[in-house]
Motif scaffolding. Structure first.
Motif, PDB file in Angstrom:
ATOM      1  N   TRP A 328       0.832  -1.206   0.000  1.00  0.00           N
ATOM      2  CA  TRP A 328       0.000   0.000   0.000  1.00  0.00           C
ATOM      3  C   TRP A 328       0.861   1.248   0.000  1.00  0.00           C
ATOM      4  O   TRP A 328       1.916   1.311   0.641  1.00  0.00           O
ATOM      5  CB  TRP A 328      -0.905   0.024   1.232  1.00  0.00           C
ATOM      6  CG  TRP A 328      -1.716   1.277   1.334  1.00  0.00           C
ATOM      7  CD1 TRP A 328      -2.913   1.534   0.739  1.00  0.00           C
ATOM      8  CD2 TRP A 328      -1.366   2.473   2.041  1.00  0.00           C
ATOM      9  NE1 TRP A 328      -3.338   2.813   1.032  1.00  0.00           N
ATOM     10  CE2 TRP A 328      -2.391   3.417   1.830  1.00  0.00           C
ATOM     11  CE3 TRP A 328      -0.264   2.832   2.819  1.00  0.00           C
ATOM     12  CZ2 TRP A 328      -2.362   4.682   2.375  1.00  0.00           C
ATOM     13  CZ3 TRP A 328      -0.234   4.112   3.359  1.00  0.00           C
ATOM     14  CH2 TRP A 328      -1.276   5.024   3.153  1.00  0.00           C
ATOM     15  N   PHE A 334      -2.604   0.185  -5.146  1.00  0.00           N
ATOM     16  CA  PHE A 334      -2.067  -0.947  -4.406  1.00  0.00           C
ATOM     17  C   PHE A 334      -1.224  -1.825  -5.315  1.00  0.00           C
ATOM     18  O   PHE A 334      -1.629  -2.164  -6.437  1.00  0.00           O
ATOM     19  CB  PHE A 334      -3.209  -1.761  -3.816  1.00  0.00           C
ATOM     20  CG  PHE A 334      -2.753  -2.965  -3.034  1.00  0.00           C
ATOM     21  CD1 PHE A 334      -2.088  -2.810  -1.829  1.00  0.00           C
ATOM     22  CD2 PHE A 334      -2.996  -4.242  -3.510  1.00  0.00           C
ATOM     23  CE1 PHE A 334      -1.664  -3.917  -1.097  1.00  0.00           C
ATOM     24  CE2 PHE A 334      -2.582  -5.350  -2.782  1.00  0.00           C
ATOM     25  CZ  PHE A 334      -1.919  -5.189  -1.583  1.00  0.00           C
ATOM     26  N   THR A 394      -7.672   2.391   4.279  1.00  0.00           N
ATOM     27  CA  THR A 394      -8.293   1.173   3.765  1.00  0.00           C
ATOM     28  C   THR A 394      -9.555   0.830   4.538  1.00  0.00           C
ATOM     29  O   THR A 394      -9.776   1.304   5.652  1.00  0.00           O
ATOM     30  CB  THR A 394      -7.311  -0.010   3.833  1.00  0.00           C
ATOM     31  OG1 THR A 394      -6.874  -0.190   5.194  1.00  0.00           O
ATOM     32  CG2 THR A 394      -6.098   0.249   2.951  1.00  0.00           C
ATOM     33  N   LEU A 486      -8.056  -5.187  -0.987  1.00  0.00           N
ATOM     34  CA  LEU A 486      -7.144  -4.522  -1.922  1.00  0.00           C
ATOM     35  C   LEU A 486      -6.721  -5.478  -3.033  1.00  0.00           C
ATOM     36  O   LEU A 486      -6.668  -5.095  -4.210  1.00  0.00           O
ATOM     37  CB  LEU A 486      -5.913  -4.012  -1.170  1.00  0.00           C
ATOM     38  CG  LEU A 486      -6.146  -2.847  -0.197  1.00  0.00           C
ATOM     39  CD1 LEU A 486      -4.871  -2.568   0.596  1.00  0.00           C
ATOM     40  CD2 LEU A 486      -6.580  -1.588  -0.947  1.00  0.00           C
ATOM     41  N   SER A 490      -7.567  -5.152  -6.990  1.00  0.00           N
ATOM     42  CA  SER A 490      -6.431  -5.046  -7.900  1.00  0.00           C
ATOM     43  C   SER A 490      -6.477  -6.128  -8.981  1.00  0.00           C
ATOM     44  O   SER A 490      -6.169  -5.869 -10.153  1.00  0.00           O
ATOM     45  CB  SER A 490      -5.123  -5.159  -7.114  1.00  0.00           C
ATOM     46  OG  SER A 490      -3.999  -5.103  -7.968  1.00  0.00           O
TER      47      SER A 490
END
Length: 513
Positions: A328, A334, A394, A486, A490
């Motif tokens: 991060w 990310f 987050t 995350l 991603s």
């Protein structure tokens, strides 16, 4: 057959006349998976059925018979079994297991027999030679049928003989091969131990044996002592339990988080540059002794089951931190680093290993594993660990994206999104098991397991707060869902209609001035 190939392993071995019983069934190598060996090992998700279990065994047996462990000359690993077992454990239907196998089989290398049979006498002569993978398969199949998986792993991974006693002037170095290749032999054997699948142990031991010197973990010889005498092969940790997070705050030795901070404080370890394919090997050859000094007081009293358990907890947290918080940044998207991801997916097997290994081998594994994990972190550019920033930015409840369901007459939470996604883990797992990337379900299975173990942990607990790692007191049990969300975003939530993403491979290297 599930997939087509010119020649199976057993056919090629029969032609070379190197198997005494080429028609012997391999069903005993891939039985119905057994229950987890300890409470620290992941539980199976609902969804497992006779249909999915039959599909899993069919995939594992066909893969064992038909494909090589490396699918190209660069030594890239066959992950067929990894995806299949992970998805089975996550409750995927048998049809999905077969679909994953069909996709993964498109680029595999057909199995082939070795130039000669592997025996106890010539075992060390062909280490590091991929041409002999089929020979080691036959050898380890018989070893495990005769002596069992625990004895085989002890003797052929951890013993002094297969590590330091040379043959033809060359050190065998199997433990370094086992932790080399981005930890793939350790992962492969780990599946065998967790699910009690002897065939996976056979394949993993053979994979470790043929891993080349160029992919070695390069742990220095003086990092370990090899004790004299014998100990029980099966450890006393078969009934491991999860203890309250502060129960061992005053335990033996330095915490692994403190080791991380020491590495962060070392200016020399921040100067590593991207050296391409050999980045990890170069880092270990250059800096392994320095990293080892930083973790010199990170010991493992393997005679104490609670101490071993505590170290396994630490390593689980360390690698989740390196992947999630290390990936991060407040200024960039990310970075779901491909290499750090393997640190998480490998750490899930530590609890299985320690239920099988004798105390001295437990110590070797845990200390070697931490050294290798930090080596990978350093080799990727040693990204900063901004714990406070990560938690501020987050979500502990990552929301779905893409196509969303439309709730009808449901309960009415204050946050309407909770009616759409009552449990943030469920859509993450569902999109992972259908994702085209074979690593994603393995990562999410590990993070979900850690969330189930540590999800109730509150920030400010004394064991973390007392370490030297800046911001460690802010860590709590939401780390794993935050990192998982995350990664899911991603890599793309394909089940909801998003395009598939890809793992980060650029590293975290500082720009040259």
């Amino acid at each position: 057959m599930l997939a087509e190939a010119p020649l199976t392993l057993h056919e090629s071995q029969s032609q070379l006349n190197i198997m005494g019983t080429s028609d012997e069934s391999i069903s005993d190598l891939f039985p119905v998976p057994s229950s987890p060996p300890s409470t620290l090992v992941p539980k199976r998700w609902p969804g497992i059925s006779p249909e999915s279990t039959a599909a899993l065994r069919e995939v594992l047996k066909d893969n064992h018979d038909r494909w090589h462990i490396f699918f190209n000359d660069s030594g890239f690993h066959n992950h067929i079994a990894h995806r299949a077992i992970a998805n089975w454990a996550l409750g995927a239907a048998g049809d999905l297991l077969k679909a994953g196998y069909a996709a993964d089989s498109t680029y595999q290398r057909p199995a082939f027999g070795p130039p000669e049979q592997i025996t106890e006498k010539n075992f060390k002569d062909h280490l590091g030679d991929r041409q002999f993978y089929g020979g080691y398969l036959v050898f380890f199949t018989q070893v495990i049928r005769d002596h069992g998986i625990a004895a085989a792993v002890e003797k052929y991974i951890f013993s002094k003989d297969v590590n330091l006693v040379p043959s033809a002037g060359k050190k065998p170095d199997v433990f370094n091969r086992f932790l080399g290749g981005l930890l793939h032999p350790m992962i492969h054997i780990g599946y065998g131990l967790e699910f009690c699948l002897p065939g996976m142990v056979v394949e993993g031991l053979s994979e470790a044996a043929v891993h080349s010197d160029s992919s070695s973990a390069n742990i220095p010889d003086d990092f370990f002592d090899y004790p004299d005498g014998t100990e029980d092969t099966v450890s006393r940790l078969s009934s491991l339990h999860v203890s309250p997070p502060d129960a061992k705050a005053n335990g033996h030795g330095t915490h692994a988080f403190t080791v991380l901070q020491r590495v962060l404080n070392d200016p020399e370890l921040g100067k590593v540059e991207d050296t391409g394919v050999g980045m990890f090997v170069h880092t270990m050859k250059t800096h392994a002794s320095v990293i080892a000094k930083h973790m010199a007081d990170w010991g493992v009293d393997a005679t104490n089951p609670h101490e071993v358990e505590r170290r396994v907890h630490e390593l689980s947290w360390v690698n989740a931190v390196l992947f999630g918080i290390g990936g991060w940044s407040k200024d960039k998207p990310f970075n779901a680093d491909f290499f750090h991801m393997h640190l998480v997916t490998s750490s899930i097997f530590l609890a299985s290993y320690i239920t099988y290994l004798k105390p001295s081998s437990q110590e070797h594994l845990l200390r070697g594993y931490l050294l290798v994990s930090i080596g990978w972190w350093v080799s990727r550019g040693r990204p900063a660990l901004n714990i406070g920033g990560f938690y501020d930015a987050t979500s502990l409840y990552p929301l779905l994206s893409g196509s969303l369901p439309s709730p009808g007459n449901t309960l009415k939470p204050k946050d309407p999104s909770k009616a759409v996604t009552p449990n943030a883990w469920l859509p993450i797992i569902e999109t992972s098991v259908v994702h085209p990337d074979d690593h994603l379900p393995k990562l999410q299975r590990a993070l979900a397991h850690y969330s189930s173990l540590y999800g109730t942990r509150e920030p400010g607990q004394p064991d973390f707060a007392a370490t030297e790692l800046a911001g460690a007191e802010k860590l709590d049990g939401s780390l794993f869902i935050r990192a998982s969300g995350l990664a899911a975003n991603s890599m793309g939530r394909v089940r909801e209609g998003e395009e598939a993403g890809s793992w980060g491979r650029d590293g975290f290297y500082q720009a040259k001035m």
